[in-house]
Design a protein around this motif. Structure first.
Motif, PDB file in Angstrom:
ATOM      1  N   GLU A   1       0.813  -1.220   0.000  1.00 23.69           N
ATOM      2  CA  GLU A   1       0.000   0.000   0.000  1.00 23.69           C
ATOM      3  C   GLU A   1       0.851   1.275   0.000  1.00 23.69           C
ATOM      4  O   GLU A   1       0.507   2.258  -0.652  1.00 23.69           O
ATOM      5  N   THR A   2       1.953   1.247   0.734  1.00 21.21           N
ATOM      6  CA  THR A   2       2.853   2.408   0.734  1.00 21.21           C
ATOM      7  C   THR A   2       3.276   2.749  -0.699  1.00 21.21           C
ATOM      8  O   THR A   2       3.319   3.921  -1.094  1.00 21.21           O
ATOM      9  N   LEU A   3       3.559   1.707  -1.470  1.00 21.69           N
ATOM     10  CA  LEU A   3       4.008   1.920  -2.842  1.00 21.69           C
ATOM     11  C   LEU A   3       2.856   2.376  -3.750  1.00 21.69           C
ATOM     12  O   LEU A   3       3.089   3.038  -4.761  1.00 21.69           O
TER      13      LEU A   3
ATOM     14  N   TRP B   1       0.534   4.558  -2.952  1.00 25.41           N
ATOM     15  CA  TRP B   1       0.468   6.019  -2.825  1.00 25.41           C
ATOM     16  C   TRP B   1       1.641   6.674  -3.546  1.00 25.41           C
ATOM     17  O   TRP B   1       1.506   7.749  -4.142  1.00 25.41           O
ATOM     18  N   PHE B   2       2.767   6.014  -3.483  1.00 22.60           N
ATOM     19  CA  PHE B   2       3.932   6.541  -4.203  1.00 22.60           C
ATOM     20  C   PHE B   2       3.682   6.495  -5.713  1.00 22.60           C
ATOM     21  O   PHE B   2       3.966   7.448  -6.439  1.00 22.60           O
TER      22      PHE B   2
ATOM     23  N   ASN C   1       0.863   6.660  -7.245  1.00 25.68           N
ATOM     24  CA  ASN C   1      -0.071   7.727  -7.615  1.00 25.68           C
ATOM     25  C   ASN C   1       0.638   9.073  -7.695  1.00 25.68           C
ATOM     26  O   ASN C   1       0.353   9.889  -8.581  1.00 25.68           O
ATOM     27  N   GLY C   2       1.594   9.301  -6.795  1.00 20.98           N
ATOM     28  CA  GLY C   2       2.390  10.530  -6.870  1.00 20.98           C
ATOM     29  C   GLY C   2       3.208  10.587  -8.158  1.00 20.98           C
ATOM     30  O   GLY C   2       3.317  11.637  -8.799  1.00 20.98           O
TER      31      GLY C   2
ATOM     32  N   VAL D   1      14.352   7.785  -9.962  1.00 22.23           N
ATOM     33  CA  VAL D   1      13.433   6.860  -9.297  1.00 22.23           C
ATOM     34  C   VAL D   1      13.692   5.436  -9.784  1.00 22.23           C
ATOM     35  O   VAL D   1      13.726   4.487  -8.988  1.00 22.23           O
TER      36      VAL D   1
ATOM     37  N   GLN E   1      16.899   4.288  -8.144  1.00 23.07           N
ATOM     38  CA  GLN E   1      16.826   4.127  -6.696  1.00 23.07           C
ATOM     39  C   GLN E   1      15.802   3.079  -6.254  1.00 23.07           C
ATOM     40  O   GLN E   1      15.612   2.881  -5.053  1.00 23.07           O
ATOM     41  N   ASN E   2      15.128   2.450  -7.204  1.00 20.29           N
ATOM     42  CA  ASN E   2      14.177   1.402  -6.821  1.00 20.29           C
ATOM     43  C   ASN E   2      14.965   0.201  -6.273  1.00 20.29           C
ATOM     44  O   ASN E   2      15.740  -0.416  -6.998  1.00 20.29           O
ATOM     45  N   PRO E   3      14.754  -0.118  -4.993  1.00 15.45           N
ATOM     46  CA  PRO E   3      15.555  -1.205  -4.399  1.00 15.45           C
ATOM     47  C   PRO E   3      15.338  -2.550  -5.096  1.00 15.45           C
ATOM     48  O   PRO E   3      16.202  -3.427  -5.004  1.00 15.45           O
TER      49      PRO E   3
ATOM     50  N   VAL F   1       8.427   1.260  -9.871  1.00 14.45           N
ATOM     51  CA  VAL F   1       7.987   1.094  -8.476  1.00 14.45           C
ATOM     52  C   VAL F   1       7.672  -0.379  -8.217  1.00 14.45           C
ATOM     53  O   VAL F   1       6.964  -1.021  -9.008  1.00 14.45           O
ATOM     54  N   GLY F   2       8.216  -0.892  -7.134  1.00 14.80           N
ATOM     55  CA  GLY F   2       8.019  -2.297  -6.802  1.00 14.80           C
ATOM     56  C   GLY F   2       8.812  -3.198  -7.732  1.00 14.80           C
ATOM     57  O   GLY F   2       9.693  -2.741  -8.458  1.00 14.80           O
TER      58      GLY F   2
ATOM     59  N   LEU G   1      13.613   5.155  -2.116  1.00 17.84           N
ATOM     60  CA  LEU G   1      12.747   5.136  -3.287  1.00 17.84           C
ATOM     61  C   LEU G   1      11.727   6.266  -3.282  1.00 17.84           C
ATOM     62  O   LEU G   1      11.473   6.879  -4.309  1.00 17.84           O
TER      63      LEU G   1
ATOM     64  N   GLN H   1       5.407   6.516   5.516  1.00 12.44           N
ATOM     65  CA  GLN H   1       4.710   6.857   4.267  1.00 12.44           C
ATOM     66  C   GLN H   1       5.020   8.294   3.873  1.00 12.44           C
ATOM     67  O   GLN H   1       4.859   9.212   4.673  1.00 12.44           O
TER      68      GLN H   1
ATOM     69  N   SER I   1       3.105  12.543  -2.050  1.00 14.29           N
ATOM     70  CA  SER I   1       3.306  13.827  -2.722  1.00 14.29           C
ATOM     71  C   SER I   1       2.117  14.175  -3.590  1.00 14.29           C
ATOM     72  O   SER I   1       1.329  13.306  -3.958  1.00 14.29           O
TER      73      SER I   1
ATOM     74  N   ASN J   1      -3.290  13.759  -4.069  1.00 12.16           N
ATOM     75  CA  ASN J   1      -2.888  12.476  -3.499  1.00 12.16           C
ATOM     76  C   ASN J   1      -2.858  12.559  -1.971  1.00 12.16           C
ATOM     77  O   ASN J   1      -3.344  11.667  -1.270  1.00 12.16           O
TER      78      ASN J   1
END
Lengths: 241, 241
Positions: free
Chosen positions: A90-92, A94-95, A97-98, A152, A155-157, A164-165, B53, B67, B70, B74
């Motif tokens: 879920e954290t991702l 919201w990211f 969507n940003g 981004v 820096q995506n782990p 993302v993810g 990230l 969390q 941005s 959002n």
């Protein structure tokens, strides 16, 4: 349930970001304005409806049963989990969507390069301002936005090349479309920027080769870019940076 | 848990839409850039972070524990249910987000009236284009957007004066701020438009009188509008329609 996408016929425009997600997922959807006998009129009847609450300001919007969702980022936030194109965490979400809203902002700026003064006027009536705004866009704004997305990606782990993810999301598809549009509108500038932002360039190539996307791109459902859409090729606006 | 809002000090700007929601709800929050000893530097360290990230493209963004969210729409979509400022019905939540994204688009257009060519240049260096864009904005875009929100207010089946559902949401607060900003930037034009869009004008008055909002507006936390923000008053751009 069949998703109904409402957007102007004749252009890729903002609707294309939604189409790419629906196509990638193999979703059951209809592009209402392109259906013979339905067309733009049915779309505008919904926009102009005086009896219901859920009226959208403008296309694109999506109808899913009783739900109407407007704005690209909102549609993709809504559809993402249903289509298997959103991060599981879920954290991702919201990211993501940003990130998608950053794409939205960038698309608006890309549009305003040819319409910096008035959407109600022709490009030809605002050409000088368009040149000035395009110079700023190509020189400062493209590298600022692409540089951000490149970071981004780097820096995506998960380090698997998605933004993302650890899998493909709708944001990757939108970044593909962003690079597509920029490359059409500003080919000289983008030749340099593609080399400068290798992660984005690589992602663009990976998405283009996905089976469902490659099939879609080769189909008549993928309209060509043209000078009625968001991304327009006016050679005088393409600066070699 | 204390919410941390990151936005530029010195202006209301886009951060104000988030502040109004936090203030209305009496939420525990800190406006990081305004805290002596923290300031803009801490904010930019997060934006420039090369290890994580969840980097935002730009302020405003909100930190809630791990969390980071941005973009105004959002942040409000995320905060709304937690602050009791979102509709309870899920269908209406997606509609509210579409409304908020319409506010976002309008705010961008309001900003571009004084910066139609380049954000990297001063207003004084793009004054002619600013006049032309403001004429379009005041003549065509303000009535198009305000007319849309007026319709949504009128077509809300709850008929209690709020824009979505039967109670106050963050979208009402954002519409208040939109009218505030426009009235500051374009007082002559808005004198007419306030009469032409009575439901919006009434909503603006109702929000201003809410106890938490009235307290906030009278506090030093509410910065005055100024010519560094989104809504700027340049008399030469204010057309009497």
């Amino acid at each position: 349930m069949t998703y109904e996408l409402y957007y102007w016929d004749g252009i890729q425009g903002r609707g294309e970001f939604v189409r790419l997600a629906l196509e990638e997922a193999g979703a059951d959807y209809v592009d209402v304005a392109r259906v013979p006998g339905r067309g733009n009129r049915e779309m505008m009847e919904l926009v102009d409806d005086t009896r219901t609450l859920l009226i959208p300001f403008a296309p694109p919007f999506l109808r899913d049963g009783d739900q109407i969702v407007s704005h690209v980022a909102n549609i993709l936030f809504y559809l993402g989990p249903k289509l298997g194109l959103a991060p599981k965490d879920e954290t991702l979400r919201w990211f993501a969507n940003g990130l998608q809203l950053t794409v939205t902002d960038f698309v608006t700026e890309a549009h305003d390069t040819h319409h910096p003064i008035a959407v109600s006027k022709y490009y030809e009536d605002q050409k000088d301002a368009a040149k000035a705004r395009s110079r700023e866009f190509v020189t400062n704004r493209i590298p600022k936005f692409l540089g951000y997305f490149e970071r981004v990606l780097r820096q995506n782990p998960a380090q698997d090349g998605h933004v993302v993810g650890d899998g493909l999301t709708y944001v990757d598809l939108s970044l593909f479309q962003m690079i597509e549009g920029l490359s059409y509108a500003f080919p000289a500038a983008m030749k340099r920027y593609r080399a400068r932002f290798p992660e984005l360039t690589r992602l663009h190539g990976v998405v283009a080769k996905r089976s469902a996307i490659a099939t879609y791109l080769a189909s008549p459902r993928r309209l060509p870019f043209n000078e009625s859409g968001i991304f327009r090729h006016y050679p005088e606006l393409d600066i070699d940076v």
